[in-house]
Design a protein around this motif. Sequence first.
Motif, PDB file in Angstrom:
ATOM      1  N   GLN A  28       0.791  -1.211   0.000  1.00 16.47           N
ATOM      2  CA  GLN A  28       0.000   0.000   0.000  1.00 16.47           C
ATOM      3  C   GLN A  28       0.830   1.272   0.000  1.00 16.47           C
ATOM      4  O   GLN A  28       0.370   2.298  -0.453  1.00 16.47           O
ATOM      5  CB  GLN A  28      -0.924   0.019   1.207  1.00 16.47           C
ATOM      6  CG  GLN A  28      -2.002  -1.022   1.154  1.00 16.47           C
ATOM      7  CD  GLN A  28      -2.931  -0.938   2.334  1.00 16.47           C
ATOM      8  OE1 GLN A  28      -2.838  -0.044   3.162  1.00 16.47           O
ATOM      9  NE2 GLN A  28      -3.838  -1.867   2.438  1.00 16.47           N
ATOM     10  N   VAL A  73      -5.371  -7.543  -5.568  1.00 14.08           N
ATOM     11  CA  VAL A  73      -4.678  -8.122  -4.419  1.00 14.08           C
ATOM     12  C   VAL A  73      -5.035  -9.602  -4.335  1.00 14.08           C
ATOM     13  O   VAL A  73      -6.201  -9.956  -4.213  1.00 14.08           O
ATOM     14  CB  VAL A  73      -5.066  -7.407  -3.110  1.00 14.08           C
ATOM     15  CG1 VAL A  73      -4.339  -8.031  -1.929  1.00 14.08           C
ATOM     16  CG2 VAL A  73      -4.781  -5.919  -3.208  1.00 14.08           C
ATOM     17  N   GLN A  87      -3.553 -14.868  -8.464  1.00 11.77           N
ATOM     18  CA  GLN A  87      -3.132 -13.594  -9.046  1.00 11.77           C
ATOM     19  C   GLN A  87      -3.876 -13.305 -10.343  1.00 11.77           C
ATOM     20  O   GLN A  87      -4.306 -12.179 -10.578  1.00 11.77           O
ATOM     21  CB  GLN A  87      -1.619 -13.584  -9.282  1.00 11.77           C
ATOM     22  CG  GLN A  87      -0.820 -13.510  -8.006  1.00 11.77           C
ATOM     23  CD  GLN A  87       0.668 -13.662  -8.233  1.00 11.77           C
ATOM     24  OE1 GLN A  87       1.109 -14.385  -9.133  1.00 11.77           O
ATOM     25  NE2 GLN A  87       1.456 -12.973  -7.421  1.00 11.77           N
ATOM     26  N   SER A 115      -0.983  -4.873  -9.618  1.00  9.52           N
ATOM     27  CA  SER A 115      -1.307  -6.076  -8.862  1.00  9.52           C
ATOM     28  C   SER A 115      -0.241  -6.322  -7.811  1.00  9.52           C
ATOM     29  O   SER A 115       0.903  -5.905  -7.955  1.00  9.52           O
ATOM     30  CB  SER A 115      -1.438  -7.288  -9.782  1.00  9.52           C
ATOM     31  OG  SER A 115      -0.199  -7.589 -10.377  1.00  9.52           O
ATOM     32  N   THR A 116      -0.657  -7.003  -6.752  1.00  5.83           N
ATOM     33  CA  THR A 116       0.234  -7.357  -5.668  1.00  5.83           C
ATOM     34  C   THR A 116      -0.326  -8.571  -4.962  1.00  5.83           C
ATOM     35  O   THR A 116      -1.435  -9.017  -5.253  1.00  5.83           O
ATOM     36  CB  THR A 116       0.422  -6.175  -4.688  1.00  5.83           C
ATOM     37  OG1 THR A 116       1.471  -6.464  -3.769  1.00  5.83           O
ATOM     38  CG2 THR A 116      -0.851  -5.859  -3.929  1.00  5.83           C
ATOM     39  N   THR A 117       0.444  -9.106  -4.043  1.00  7.72           N
ATOM     40  CA  THR A 117      -0.049 -10.173  -3.172  1.00  7.72           C
ATOM     41  C   THR A 117      -0.023  -9.643  -1.751  1.00  7.72           C
ATOM     42  O   THR A 117       0.699  -8.702  -1.429  1.00  7.72           O
ATOM     43  CB  THR A 117       0.833 -11.441  -3.260  1.00  7.72           C
ATOM     44  OG1 THR A 117       2.178 -11.094  -2.934  1.00  7.72           O
ATOM     45  CG2 THR A 117       0.764 -12.063  -4.640  1.00  7.72           C
ATOM     46  N   ASP A 118      -0.860 -10.240  -0.910  1.00  6.00           N
ATOM     47  CA  ASP A 118      -0.923  -9.836   0.485  1.00  6.00           C
ATOM     48  C   ASP A 118      -1.154 -11.086   1.325  1.00  6.00           C
ATOM     49  O   ASP A 118      -2.197 -11.734   1.189  1.00  6.00           O
ATOM     50  CB  ASP A 118      -2.066  -8.834   0.687  1.00  6.00           C
ATOM     51  CG  ASP A 118      -2.139  -8.285   2.094  1.00  6.00           C
ATOM     52  OD1 ASP A 118      -1.476  -8.819   3.006  1.00  6.00           O
ATOM     53  OD2 ASP A 118      -2.870  -7.291   2.297  1.00  6.00           O
ATOM     54  N   ARG A 127      -8.510  -3.097  -4.538  1.00  2.97           N
ATOM     55  CA  ARG A 127      -8.434  -1.870  -3.758  1.00  2.97           C
ATOM     56  C   ARG A 127      -8.281  -0.702  -4.708  1.00  2.97           C
ATOM     57  O   ARG A 127      -7.450  -0.729  -5.602  1.00  2.97           O
ATOM     58  CB  ARG A 127      -7.249  -1.936  -2.795  1.00  2.97           C
ATOM     59  CG  ARG A 127      -7.358  -3.091  -1.808  1.00  2.97           C
ATOM     60  CD  ARG A 127      -6.115  -3.245  -0.974  1.00  2.97           C
ATOM     61  NE  ARG A 127      -6.222  -4.455  -0.149  1.00  2.97           N
ATOM     62  CZ  ARG A 127      -5.213  -5.002   0.485  1.00  2.97           C
ATOM     63  NH1 ARG A 127      -4.006  -4.448   0.438  1.00  2.97           N
ATOM     64  NH2 ARG A 127      -5.383  -6.103   1.190  1.00  2.97           N
TER      65      ARG A 127
END
Length: 131
Positions: A28, A73, A87, A115-118, A127
Amino acid sequence: LTTLSASIKSGELYGGGMGASLSTFGGQAATGGTPLVVVRFDRPNVDYQQILYAALNQALQNRPSASFQVVAVAPTRGNAASVQIAQSTARRHAEAVMRSMTDMGVPATRVGVASTTDPSATVSEVRVFIR
């Protein structure tokens, strides 16, 4: 090859459509804090359009020239293949949210997709941040 294989299995080409650039970044901090909207895709046919519209309307009233970052996410649970599938699913959800935003009148030039991973995410999320 794993990414390409997972993408093909999930019915999309890696990189997504809509001509938008999908980038990956770490969290973030790169987007500037608290999201404007978080859409959790914890069931089929999530109805997010009304909440998204209200949030976009409020943001554009406060900052008419605002741009937005739509972040896919994905959770990081499971093996490498399941993470890749998560993903791809998260990216498809982000593209759907972006399409909704452009349908609501936000110019595509003012919407970025990433894009991301959490590890704390339990389901695919999208988000939306103000840039």
